[in-house]
Structures are given as structure tokens and as C-alpha cells.
Design a protein around this motif. Structure first.
Motif, short mmCIF file in Angstrom:
data_model
loop_
_atom_site.label_atom_id
_atom_site.label_comp_id
_atom_site.label_asym_id
_atom_site.label_seq_id
_atom_site.Cartn_x
_atom_site.Cartn_y
_atom_site.Cartn_z
N ARG A 22 0.82 -1.68 -0.52
CA ARG A 22 -0.22 0.26 0.05
C ARG A 22 0.99 1.05 0.03
N TRP A 24 0.73 3.74 -1.29
CA TRP A 24 -0.06 5.67 -1.63
C TRP A 24 -0.58 5.86 -0.54
N THR A 25 -0.09 5.25 1.34
CA THR A 25 -1.18 5.76 1.99
C THR A 25 -0.10 6.45 2.97
N ARG A 140 -7.66 8.05 -6.29
CA ARG A 140 -6.73 7.88 -4.80
C ARG A 140 -6.17 8.72 -4.42
N ALA A 144 -5.84 10.66 -0.69
CA ALA A 144 -4.66 11.33 -0.72
C ALA A 144 -4.19 12.21 -0.10
N GLU A 147 -6.14 12.63 3.82
CA GLU A 147 -5.64 12.15 4.63
C GLU A 147 -4.89 13.22 5.02
#
Length: 458
Positions: A22, A24-25, A140, A144, A147
């Protein structure tokens, strides 16, 4: 480069985390020193950030290679107007495929770079203009951004610095012309995407007639590592005038197509050594150093340094580092015809040379490819391209003319063969192998061939 370990040439920075779970986190990005560059930037004066990026020698990774720090420096300060940062993620030229994989695998590196750039140019609202067809990337990227807001990297009082920033992710409607920065700004404002007359340039009157910086995804994504590791580290890669690392998109008739992150100045020969070379049993015929809009090269250019100066000296442009490789089964006339059909379809129609010229280029090329060409067609082809090149409103016309000029320069005999024999001498079925091969690894992630790219060879 070591013959035993050619992959030591790779310099994974943007792609360093792509093989992680993962990637992209936010958590994964932080494990790879994510947002440390932002902390460094917020301890500096905004003008010092601009000076650092300028001294590092970072050049725009979207095509022309204009110095990024210099572009930021053009924004007038103390003018009382809002300043905007717009990231051009409208990647749509045939062969160009670096920004979308980067955003899909590591969106936070772009967000961190945007916060740093916005702080430097005193911008409180930044935009990402994304190619709308890439819905998984859009989702995505939006996740992000959410986040980053939750972690305090965006919004009011970023990390307690007193600096405010909002980021808007905007999906375009699928127009190649919107990759041109002023057409992108018109589209972002809700109008039809067409190039603007310049001057004024975006740095003076861009989005909403306010000072605006428009940068490519990779340009902004390269900023955090410069802040975190320093300009000397960045200048330790690449060449004197083209320092740093970049993503080379290798596609076409190669054993392992993919994204190869390496210092500027590597050669296609070295990248082919890493990627397993041209597909087995075949040899290189021609290739593009920077996408379909750049003059093509042949096997005599295998050792040209792939930096801005080296490629320009050899007669082409580094562009987006989209290295499309074609072997001897490919008909040059067919490939150039497919590219030209794309440019004719995507012309916005604003200026006569491009609108009319690309149409007639297609008619001539189709006639030649079908074996119905007549004497004088090659001169007419060159003349029409010359009437487009440098005379259109934006660079789309120049890009359409480039493969015409270069293919006639290196493969005129092949065009003449079509005229002499009254047919295409190549078997279309022999040039359709564009398989996606190999697994992902640090510094190299396989690309996926689009239907449009397959059309170049079909």
C-alpha cells in the motif's frame, strides 16, 4: 555502469516505495521520510525555498525543461492578488506514461511538493488538473488529499506555521489540448480549453487573471527530496546543466517495458541493458526520446545522453522522456500516420495552420500508406508540415510536424518504397506484439499499453 549489475544505474527516489505494501498511504510515505522536506521548508523564508530549488537546478519535467525555481521567482510579490499553483496532470500524449503511475503509487509526494511550492510562492489555493479518464487515480488522489488534511498538512495553519493551503483535485474531460498550460487554465475556469495569446504569461495573469505557476506532476514531486536531502545531493546526479533524477518511460518492442528512474544523462543503450533489450529476435529501428511530438531517433542515437542538452544537440527534444521503441517489423509510414491522426483529432481548431494542416497531413499519409501515393507527395508532405511548424498558436502544431520531418530525414527511402510498389511493404500482423511483461521492482514498474498506443502498431 557495471556490466554485471546494470540496475545499479537506477536511482529510485520517486519510485522508492512503489514495491511496498500500500505505497499510496500516508503511513507508507512517512516511512520513506515523507513530509520531512515540508518541515524543512516551513523553517525557511519562502524566498529561501525558491532560491534552494533554483540553485539545485531542478528543471521542468513536463517537456521544455524550464528551470522550476526561476518559474516560481517570476510570481510578483506584494501585488495584493491571490496566487495560484496548478499542477498539470493531464498526461495524454501517445507514449507518455510517467505521471499517472506516479500518482497512482505515490500521491503524497505530489501533495508534499505542492505544499512546499505553495508556501514558496505565497499561494493559499492549489489545483491538480487530472486527466478525467483515469478514475482510479482520481479516487486515490482524492483519498490522499483527505489524509493530508486530517494529518494537518493541508487546511488552516499547516503544521502550526500560520500558513494556510487548500488543494482542489479537478478532473478534466479528456482533451489533449488541455495539456497546454493556458488551455488548461481556461478549462479549469469552466471554458472550452483553447490556448491563450501570450503575453501576458500565467505568472502575471493566469488562473482567474491572477499570478499562477503551472508545473508538471514530476517537477513538483521532485521538490520534497531536494528540501530533505539538499541541493548538493540532487546535483550529485545527472549532468551539470541537467542535474537530478527522472522517470524514463520505456515502452514498445522491449523485453521489459516500464518506468525506469535514473539520473539524467543515461543512454537508451543503458536502459535497454537494464530492461532486457529489444524483444528477442528483433533489432531496433527507430525510437522517440520524449514522446510522439519529438523528432524520432534511430539506432545511430543509442549513445546520446538523455538529458536536455544531449538530446537537443542530436536534433530532438527530451520532452517527457517517453522512450517508445520500435523494431524492424514496424512501418514508419504507418506509425507516423497514427500519430498524425491523433494530432488532427486533438487539434482545438483555434488556428488555421494546425486545424487545416493536420487534416491534410492525415489525408496524404493515408494515401501513401495505402499505396496510392503519387509523385510529389513527399514534397507536399514536407511543405504542409513546414507551414504548421512554428506558425501555429501553440506547440501542438510543432509536435505534429516533428515526426513528419524526422521520418522523412531518416526513412525517406521507406516512403519512396510505398510510392514505387503501390502498397505498404510491411505485414501489419508482424508488428502487433506490445505485451506487458515482467514484474514490478524498485526503480522499474511495468507500464500497461493503452488501446491508443496499440493503434500505433496495429
Amino acid at each position: 555502469m557495471s556490466a554485471e549489475h546494470p540496475e545499479k544505474l537506477l536511482s529510485p527516489v520517486l519510485s522508492d516505495s512503489w514495491d511496498d505494501d500500500r505505497p499510496w498511504t500516508l503511513d507508507t510515505y512517512r516511512r520513506h521520510d515523507g513530509y520531512k522536506g515540508l518541515h524543512e521548508a516551513l523553517r525557511m523564508d519562502p524566498d529561501a525555498v525558491i532560491a534552494l530549488v533554483k540553485d539545485a537546478g531542478l528543471r521542468g519535467r513536463g517537456g521544455a525543461g524550464f528551470p522550476t525555481g526561476m518559474k516560481w521567482q517570476f510570481i510578483p510579490q506584494g501585488d495584493g492578488k491571490p496566487h495560484y499553483l496548478v499542477v498539470n496532470a493531464d498526461e495524454s500524449e501517445p507514449g507518455t506514461c510517467k505521471d499517472i503511475p506516479l500518482l497512482f503509487a505515490n500521491p503524497h509526494v505530489l501533495i508534499e511538493g505542492m505544499v512546499i511550492a505553495s508556501y514558496a510562492i505565497r499561494c493559499s489555493h492549489a489545483f491538480i488538473y487530472l486527466r478525467g479518464e483515469t478514475v482510479p487515480v482520481l479516487r486515490r488522489l482524492q483519498a490522499a488529499v483527505a489524509e493530508a488534511y486530517a494529518a494537518g498538512y493541508l487546511g488552516k495553519d499547516v503544521l502550526g506555521s500560520g500558513f494556510d493551503l487548500d488543494i482542489t483535485v479537478h478532473a478534466g474531460a479528456g482533451a489533449y489540448i488541455c495539456g497546454e498550460e493556458t488551455a488548461l487554465l481556461d478549462s479549469l475556469e469552466g471554458r472550452r480549453g483553447q490556448p491563450r495569446l501570450r503575453p501576458p504569461f500565467p505568472a502575471i495573469a493566469g488562473l482567474y487573471a491572477c499570478p499562477t505557476v503551472v508545473n508538471n506532476v514530476e517537477s513538483i514531486a521532485s521538490v520534497p527530496s531536494i528540501l530533505h536531502r539538499g541541493k548538493e545531493w540532487f546535483r550529485g546526479m545527472g549532468s551539470e546543466k541537467s542535474p537530478g533524477f527522472t522517470l524514463y518511460s520505456l515502452s514498445g518492442h522491449v523485453t521489459n517495458p516500464g518506468q525506469y528512474e535514473a539520473p539524467l544523462g543515461v543512454t537508451l543503450r543503458q536502459l535497454l541493458d537494464i530492461s532486457g533489450g529489444v524483444r528477442e529476435g528483433h533489432r531496433l529501428k527507430f525510437w522517440t526520446p520524449g514522446g510522439s511530438s519529438t523528432p524520432m531517433f534511430t539506432d545511430q542515437h543509442l549513445d546520446v545522453a538523455l538529458d536536455y542538452e544531449g538530446v537537443a544537440a542530436a536534433g530532438s527534444m527530451l520532452g517527457t522522456k517517453a522512450l517508445q521503441v520500435f523494431d524492424e517489423t514496424t512501418c514508419v509510414v504507418r506509425a507516423v500516420t497514427r500519430w498524425t491522426e491523433f494530432y488532427a483529432h486533438e487539434s482545438c481548431g483555434k488556428c488555421t495552420p494546425c486545424r487545416e494542416g493536420t487534416y491534410w497531413l492525415v489525408q496524404l499519409l493515408r494515401r501513401i500508406e495505402d499505396g496510392k501515393g503519387v509523385e510529389g507527395d513527399l514534397e507536399k508532405l514536407n511543405d504542409i508540415a513546414d507551414n504548421i511548424n512554428g506558425k501555429s498558436f501553440c506547440a501542438l502544431g510543432d509536435g505534429a510536424a516533428s515526426p513528419i520531418f524526422s521520418s522523412l530525414q531518416y526513412f525517406r527511402e521507406e516512403y519512396e518504397q510505398h510510392l514505387r510498389e503501390g502498397r505498404c511493404p510491411f505485414d501489419p500482423a508482424a508488428s502487433t506484439v506490445w505485451a506487458d511483461q515482467g514484474g514490478s521492482r524498485r526503480g522499474s514498474v511495468p507500464t500497461h499499453t493503452t488501446a491508443q498506443e496499440k493503434g500505433v502498431l496495429a
